[in-house]
Design an enzyme around this catalytic site. Structure first.
Site, mmCIF file in Angstrom:
data_model
loop_
_atom_site.group_PDB
_atom_site.id
_atom_site.type_symbol
_atom_site.label_atom_id
_atom_site.label_comp_id
_atom_site.label_asym_id
_atom_site.label_seq_id
_atom_site.Cartn_x
_atom_site.Cartn_y
_atom_site.Cartn_z
ATOM 1 C CG PHE A 11 38.414 -31.958 -7.961
ATOM 2 C CD1 PHE A 11 39.138 -31.685 -6.807
ATOM 3 C CD2 PHE A 11 37.418 -31.078 -8.358
ATOM 4 C CE1 PHE A 11 38.859 -30.544 -6.056
ATOM 5 C CE2 PHE A 11 37.138 -29.941 -7.619
ATOM 6 C CZ PHE A 11 37.857 -29.678 -6.458
ATOM 7 C CB SER A 120 26.147 -29.655 -13.399
ATOM 8 O OG SER A 120 26.536 -28.376 -13.830
ATOM 9 C CE1 TYR A 145 29.961 -31.747 -17.356
ATOM 10 C CE2 TYR A 145 28.512 -30.064 -16.460
ATOM 11 C CZ TYR A 145 29.406 -31.089 -16.267
ATOM 12 O OH TYR A 145 29.759 -31.478 -14.998
ATOM 13 C CE LYS A 149 27.415 -33.851 -14.596
ATOM 14 N NZ LYS A 149 27.815 -35.002 -13.733
ATOM 15 C CB VAL A 184 38.221 -20.049 -14.001
ATOM 16 C CG1 VAL A 184 37.737 -20.067 -12.556
ATOM 17 C CG2 VAL A 184 38.743 -18.683 -14.381
ATOM 18 C CB ILE A 201 40.350 -12.912 -18.622
ATOM 19 C CG1 ILE A 201 41.475 -12.748 -17.588
ATOM 20 C CG2 ILE A 201 39.028 -13.233 -17.935
ATOM 21 C CD1 ILE A 201 41.269 -11.591 -16.637
ATOM 22 N NE ARG A 275 25.687 -16.534 -23.220
ATOM 23 C CZ ARG A 275 24.764 -16.761 -22.296
ATOM 24 N NH1 ARG A 275 25.080 -17.480 -21.232
ATOM 25 N NH2 ARG A 275 23.543 -16.281 -22.434
#
Length: 316
Positions: A11, A120, A145, A149, A184, A201, A275
């Site tokens: 991307f 990130s 994650y 990073k 999202v 959601i 969350r």
């Protein structure tokens, strides 16, 4: 300069490749196509200034060959899914930390002068200072994650100081735009295509974060890299994000509006106080004053970036 872009079919990577090629660069892309697509870089495959190498960065010899004859490395290859950390932490280690370690060992015996790494905002965890500056600490990631990073950042800093090459590290907010295949907005569009009557959601919908369009991201990376080349610092860090932020519910409303739908919103309630998933940072906005001092600033606000991204993805 000859430039290597790891993850260059992905991307953000493919948009960076477009910008580098359009400015007359010589670009080599290393990508295993696990998350990227040749369609993203197809326009350059026959260009004599462009080279595509399909390979897995977990294999050191593949990485070693890829850096041969290269002056600059933009290291964007990574598993982009934050949520996968609770299910497969070993995969995040391999596709974030191990591949960076392999790249650094290849660079230390090469002619590479500059390494640019896309880290990130997740390295900050639940920051107590918002907007969060680059010198915030202690850094306490709340996801595997984010931990991966941060580990990659530490390795890069250690190798740069030990083996005398310059390293520029970008801590990115949520990057969105054309060619994105996760996140999202992508999820909301696909859910509504399957069922236009209701939209699930994750979390309580009050998660509030900063979003940056990929066009602003690439422009910022290249602009700041030029400034960094004039700096004396061996290693430097820059946040790239937006001055504002937007809630998940507001994103759902924009997606629904752009699709001409009025679905019923179903909130899962989430975990740990609303969350979306374990390790989801509920509130994130980066301090971008350091980046703005170089002369860069985002053209699109978070809300404008979200709306533009929805329209771009709906065209596909």
């Amino acid at each position: 300069m000859r430039i290597l872009v790891t993850g260059g079919a992905g991307f953000i990577g493919s948009h960076l490749v477009d910008a580098l090629m359009e400015t007359g660069g010589e670009v080599r892309v290393l990508d295993d196509l696990s998350a990227g697509s040749l369609n993203n870089i197809r326009r350059w495959l026959e260009d004599e200034r462009f080279e595509f190498v399909r390979g897995d960065m977990r294999d050191f010899e593949t990485v070693k060959r890829a850096v041969e004859g290269v002056d600059v490395v933009f290291h964007l290859a990574a598993n982009p899914e934050v949520r996968i950390g609770s299910q497969s932490p070993e995969l995040l280690y391999e596709t974030n930390v191990l591949i960076t370690y392999n790249l650094l060992n290849a660079i230390r015996n090469s002619d590479v002068r500059y390494l640019i790494f896309t880290s990130s905002s997740t390295v900050y965890g639940d920051a107590q200072v918002i907007p969060t500056p680059e010198n915030y600490g202690p850094l306490e990631p709340i996801s595997v994650y984010g931990g991966a990073k941060l580990a990659a950042e530490a390795l890069i800093s250690g190798y740069a100081h030990t083996f005398d090459f310059k390293a520029l590290i970008f801590r990115l907010a949520n990057i969105i735009g054309e060619r994105s295949n996760h996140g999202v907005i992508y999820d909301f569009i696909n859910k509504l295509r399957r069922n236009s009557e209701e939209l699930e959601i994750l979390g309580d919908g009050r998660q509030r974060k900063s979003y940056l369009h990929v066009s602003d991201t690439v422009e910022g990376m290249l602009h700041i890299f030029e400034a960094f080349r004039r700096e004396s610092k061996l290693v430097d860090f820059y946040n790239l994000g937006n001055d504002d932020w937007i809630t998940v519910r507001e994103i759902a409303e924009i997606v629904s509006e752009e699709m001409g739908l009025n679905p019923r919103f179903i909130f899962t309630g989430g975990v740990d106080g609303g969350r979306g998933w374990k390790g989801d940072v509920k509130f994130m906005r980066l301090d971008i004053e350091k980046a703005k001092k170089t002369g860069w600033r985002p053209r699109l606000s978070s809300r404008e970036a979200v709306r533009r991204t929805v329209r771009e993805l709906l065209k596909k």
